[in-house]
Write an enzyme that holds these catalytic residues in place. Structure first.
Site, PDB file in Angstrom:
ATOM      1  N   ASN A  17       6.837 -19.113  17.401  1.00 36.46           N
ATOM      2  CA  ASN A  17       8.273 -19.386  17.204  1.00 36.46           C
ATOM      3  C   ASN A  17       9.094 -18.134  16.908  1.00 36.46           C
ATOM      4  O   ASN A  17      10.324 -18.203  16.867  1.00 36.46           O
ATOM      5  CB  ASN A  17       8.463 -20.433  16.095  1.00 36.46           C
ATOM      6  CG  ASN A  17       8.332 -21.854  16.642  1.00 36.46           C
ATOM      7  OD1 ASN A  17       9.255 -22.379  17.258  1.00 36.46           O
ATOM      8  ND2 ASN A  17       7.157 -22.447  16.459  1.00 36.46           N
ATOM      9  N   HIS A  65      12.921 -23.605  13.753  1.00 34.08           N
ATOM     10  CA  HIS A  65      12.054 -24.796  13.753  1.00 34.08           C
ATOM     11  C   HIS A  65      12.863 -26.072  13.989  1.00 34.08           C
ATOM     12  O   HIS A  65      12.374 -26.998  14.627  1.00 34.08           O
ATOM     13  CB  HIS A  65      11.262 -24.874  12.445  1.00 34.08           C
ATOM     14  CG  HIS A  65      10.205 -23.811  12.349  1.00 34.08           C
ATOM     15  ND1 HIS A  65       9.853 -23.193  11.177  1.00 34.08           N
ATOM     16  CD2 HIS A  65       9.433 -23.230  13.304  1.00 34.08           C
ATOM     17  CE1 HIS A  65       8.902 -22.300  11.416  1.00 34.08           C
ATOM     18  NE2 HIS A  65       8.648 -22.293  12.698  1.00 34.08           N
ATOM     19  N   THR A  98       1.974 -22.208  13.572  1.00 33.76           N
ATOM     20  CA  THR A  98       1.732 -23.122  12.458  1.00 33.76           C
ATOM     21  C   THR A  98       1.804 -24.558  12.967  1.00 33.76           C
ATOM     22  O   THR A  98       2.899 -25.003  13.370  1.00 33.76           O
ATOM     23  CB  THR A  98       2.825 -22.935  11.366  1.00 33.76           C
ATOM     24  OG1 THR A  98       3.125 -21.541  11.238  1.00 33.76           O
ATOM     25  CG2 THR A  98       2.392 -23.514  10.046  1.00 33.76           C
ATOM     26  N   PRO A  99       0.700 -25.298  12.982  1.00 32.54           N
ATOM     27  CA  PRO A  99       0.778 -26.695  13.427  1.00 32.54           C
ATOM     28  C   PRO A  99       1.721 -27.476  12.507  1.00 32.54           C
ATOM     29  O   PRO A  99       1.641 -27.349  11.285  1.00 32.54           O
ATOM     30  CB  PRO A  99      -0.667 -27.193  13.294  1.00 32.54           C
ATOM     31  CG  PRO A  99      -1.501 -25.959  13.286  1.00 32.54           C
ATOM     32  CD  PRO A  99      -0.666 -24.900  12.633  1.00 32.54           C
ATOM     33  N   LYS A 100       2.637 -28.246  13.119  1.00 35.74           N
ATOM     34  CA  LYS A 100       3.676 -28.908  12.324  1.00 35.74           C
ATOM     35  C   LYS A 100       3.577 -30.421  12.418  1.00 35.74           C
ATOM     36  O   LYS A 100       3.213 -30.960  13.452  1.00 35.74           O
ATOM     37  CB  LYS A 100       5.057 -28.432  12.782  1.00 35.74           C
ATOM     38  CG  LYS A 100       5.246 -26.966  12.477  1.00 35.74           C
ATOM     39  CD  LYS A 100       6.447 -26.360  13.142  1.00 35.74           C
ATOM     40  CE  LYS A 100       6.461 -24.861  12.928  1.00 35.74           C
ATOM     41  NZ  LYS A 100       5.428 -24.135  13.712  1.00 35.74           N
ATOM     42  N   ASP A 167       0.919 -21.922   6.599  1.00 35.85           N
ATOM     43  CA  ASP A 167       2.185 -21.444   6.033  1.00 35.85           C
ATOM     44  C   ASP A 167       2.029 -21.401   4.514  1.00 35.85           C
ATOM     45  O   ASP A 167       1.510 -22.357   3.916  1.00 35.85           O
ATOM     46  CB  ASP A 167       3.308 -22.413   6.449  1.00 35.85           C
ATOM     47  CG  ASP A 167       4.689 -21.934   6.034  1.00 35.85           C
ATOM     48  OD1 ASP A 167       4.839 -21.411   4.908  1.00 35.85           O
ATOM     49  OD2 ASP A 167       5.625 -22.091   6.835  1.00 35.85           O
ATOM     50  N   HIS A 224      -1.842 -12.055   6.416  1.00 41.89           N
ATOM     51  CA  HIS A 224      -0.697 -11.188   6.135  1.00 41.89           C
ATOM     52  C   HIS A 224      -0.945 -10.625   4.733  1.00 41.89           C
ATOM     53  O   HIS A 224      -1.054 -11.398   3.781  1.00 41.89           O
ATOM     54  CB  HIS A 224       0.596 -11.992   6.156  1.00 41.89           C
ATOM     55  CG  HIS A 224       1.084 -12.279   7.538  1.00 41.89           C
ATOM     56  ND1 HIS A 224       0.364 -13.013   8.440  1.00 41.89           N
ATOM     57  CD2 HIS A 224       2.233 -11.914   8.177  1.00 41.89           C
ATOM     58  CE1 HIS A 224       1.046 -13.091   9.571  1.00 41.89           C
ATOM     59  NE2 HIS A 224       2.179 -12.433   9.450  1.00 41.89           N
ATOM     60  N   GLU A 227       2.698  -7.532   2.467  1.00 41.83           N
ATOM     61  CA  GLU A 227       4.006  -7.473   3.143  1.00 41.83           C
ATOM     62  C   GLU A 227       5.121  -7.265   2.118  1.00 41.83           C
ATOM     63  O   GLU A 227       6.195  -6.765   2.451  1.00 41.83           O
ATOM     64  CB  GLU A 227       4.221  -8.765   3.952  1.00 41.83           C
ATOM     65  CG  GLU A 227       5.151  -8.592   5.138  1.00 41.83           C
ATOM     66  CD  GLU A 227       5.320  -9.845   5.969  1.00 41.83           C
ATOM     67  OE1 GLU A 227       4.708 -10.887   5.659  1.00 41.83           O
ATOM     68  OE2 GLU A 227       6.081  -9.779   6.948  1.00 41.83           O
TER      69      GLU A 227
HETATM   70  C1  6MZ Z   1       5.042 -13.679   7.476  1.00 43.08           C
HETATM   71  C2  6MZ Z   1       5.735 -14.698   9.421  1.00 43.08           C
HETATM   72  C3  6MZ Z   1       6.369 -13.509   9.849  1.00 43.08           C
HETATM   73  O1  6MZ Z   1       4.103 -20.422  13.280  1.00 43.08           O
HETATM   74  O2  6MZ Z   1       6.281 -21.559  13.690  1.00 43.08           O
HETATM   75  N1  6MZ Z   1       5.934 -15.616  10.372  1.00 43.08           N
HETATM   76  N2  6MZ Z   1       5.076 -14.777   8.253  1.00 43.08           N
HETATM   77  N3  6MZ Z   1       5.644 -12.526   7.811  1.00 43.08           N
HETATM   78  C4  6MZ Z   1       6.322 -12.389   8.973  1.00 43.08           C
HETATM   79  N4  6MZ Z   1       6.946 -11.195   9.218  1.00 43.08           N
HETATM   80  C5  6MZ Z   1       8.281 -11.063   9.591  1.00 43.08           C
HETATM   81  N5  6MZ Z   1       6.918 -13.733  11.048  1.00 43.08           N
HETATM   82  C6  6MZ Z   1       6.625 -15.026  11.359  1.00 43.08           C
HETATM   83  O3  6MZ Z   1       6.068 -19.071  13.990  1.00 43.08           O
HETATM   84  C7  6MZ Z   1       7.002 -18.774  12.978  1.00 43.08           C
HETATM   85  C8  6MZ Z   1       6.318 -18.721  11.627  1.00 43.08           C
HETATM   86  O4  6MZ Z   1       5.433 -17.580  11.576  1.00 43.08           O
HETATM   87  C9  6MZ Z   1       5.435 -17.008  10.277  1.00 43.08           C
HETATM   88  C10 6MZ Z   1       6.373 -17.850   9.418  1.00 43.08           C
HETATM   89  O5  6MZ Z   1       5.612 -18.848   8.742  1.00 43.08           O
HETATM   90  C11 6MZ Z   1       7.281 -18.495  10.470  1.00 43.08           C
HETATM   91  O6  6MZ Z   1       7.855 -19.703  10.033  1.00 43.08           O
HETATM   92  P1  6MZ Z   1       5.333 -20.483  14.133  1.00 43.08           P
HETATM   93  O7  6MZ Z   1       5.030 -20.563  15.600  1.00 43.08           O
END
Ligand code: 6MZ
Length: 362
Positions: A17, A65, A98-100, A167, A224, A227
């Protein structure tokens, strides 16, 4: 074509996403605006804004989302994201999402992932290999020959594998549900688990039972890590010995030492770190120190859509910022083969693809 675009590349840290085209997000926002579900003009400037703090990025994800969480849209964005990576010669992509669950539209974590798989099946621009299988040598050689063709006359092939993200807002039970789903979907290209989400939210101990379970079951894990400054987390994360970590920004001396001696590969996301102001300027980015120490590294996009970048752009940026030439960047990309979560058959194919591309490097 510029060398950073034409050379084969490996993408190991891309959130589905976060990798959506702006044009698709705007189109989805316009449709929801017409239905009266959102105010398009409010959303438009949020999507088009270029520089965001880390906190603002997570607010943007909540908006994204809302726009994308239905089965049809998940399928569409998966297809587009994979095609975009393939079009810049990414030969192996590990896509994480992230499976939703959303009861109001009949979405379970499983049906969300089925929609992702549908998206992989829908890709037409290139041949996609996402189901693990043994390839025989002749198949392998044939596909290398196909991939060899950067002249556009033969079809290209991209390997895709999936990571399921936990998440940091989730509970232990929800995280375990994601791991169980990953285990069920191993035959459909799911190879591992990622821990992500707003690093200011949640506790390491909440996710540990799910991550331990995943580790015991033989799933690969990437976290991660560092960060944001968080003394209570970095060391336990390194002690856990994940197969890779993402970012590794806010480390203390002792943690750098531990990372380097552990040789845990680091997924480096330059543009993401700069745009979120996690690092004030590229010339002080830890890429240089880790690269000089020959620590295992791989360049990645993180969120190509949200940060308006591409993997080619990350290679160009690293080359310019750290004074590395085409051959050094090619070697950096090739080294990524070692850190992928797919099997030896895929690694063997990728070695062949890079060897064949190396012959054309001048
Ligand atoms: C931490 C991140 C991120 O999973 O819905 N996401 N988490 N640090 C980052 N650095 C900037 N960038 C993205 O993709 C979006 C989700 O990925 C994680 C966050 O949980 C975000 O909601 P999906 O496909």
């Amino acid at each position: 074509m510029e060398w950073w675009v034409s050379m084969p590349k490996i993408e190991l840290h891309a959130h589905l996403n976060g990798s959506i085209r702006d044009s698709t997000l705007l189109e989805l926002a316009r449709v929801l605006g017409e239905k009266g579900a959102i105010v398009f003009s409010d959303v438009e400037h949020v999507i088009m804004k270029n520089d965001r703090s880390l906190g603002e990025v997570f607010k943007l994800f909540d908006l994204i989302h809302i726009l994308t969480t239905d089965h049809k849209t998940v399928t569409r964005i998966t297809k587009e994201v994979v095609e975009d990576f393939a079009s810049e010669n990414v030969v192996y992509l590990e896509l994480r999402t992230t499976p939703k669950k959303n009861d109001s539209i009949g979405m379970s974590k499983q049906s969300y992932m089925e929609a992702v798989i549908e998206g992989l099946r829908a890709v037409t621009a290139v041949d996609i290999d996402f189901v693990p299988h043994k390839i025989n040598t002749q198949d392998s050689l044939n596909s290398i020959a196909m991939n060899d063709a950067c002249d556009g006359t033969r079809r290209k092939k991209t390997y895709v594998r999936l990571l399921l993200s936990i998440d940091r807002r989730e509970t232990t039970e929800a995280a375990i549900e994601t791991v169980k789903l990953a285990l069920e979907m191993r035959g459909l290209g799911v190879v591992g688990i990622d821990l992500s989400g707003n690093p200011d939210v949640g506790e390491w101990n909440t996710f540990l039972p799910a991550l331990k379970f995943a580790q015991e079951q033989g799933l690969y894990i990437t976290l991660h890590c560092g960060e944001v400054p968080n003394r209570r987390e970095v060391q336990p994360m390194l002690d856990f010995l994940p197969q890779r970590i993402g970012h590794a920004i806010f480390f203390e001396e002792e943690e750098w030492r531990q990372l380097k001696s552990s040789k845990i590969p680091v997924e480096i996301c330059l543009t993401s770190n700069i745009k979120t102001e996690s690092i004030s300027s590229i010339d002080i980015h830890h890429f240089a120190d880790l690269y000089n120490a020959k620590h295992p590294l791989v360049l990645c996009t993180d969120d190509a859509g949200v940060f308006s970048t591409s993997l080619s752009n990350e290679y160009k940026l690293a080359s310019t910022a750290f004074g590395l030439g085409k051959r050094e960047m090619f070697e950096l990309a090739r080294n990524g083969i070692e850190f992928i979560f797919a099997g030896d058959d895929v690694k063997q194919y990728l070695v062949g693809a890079f060897d064949s591309a190396a012959k054309k490097l001048n």
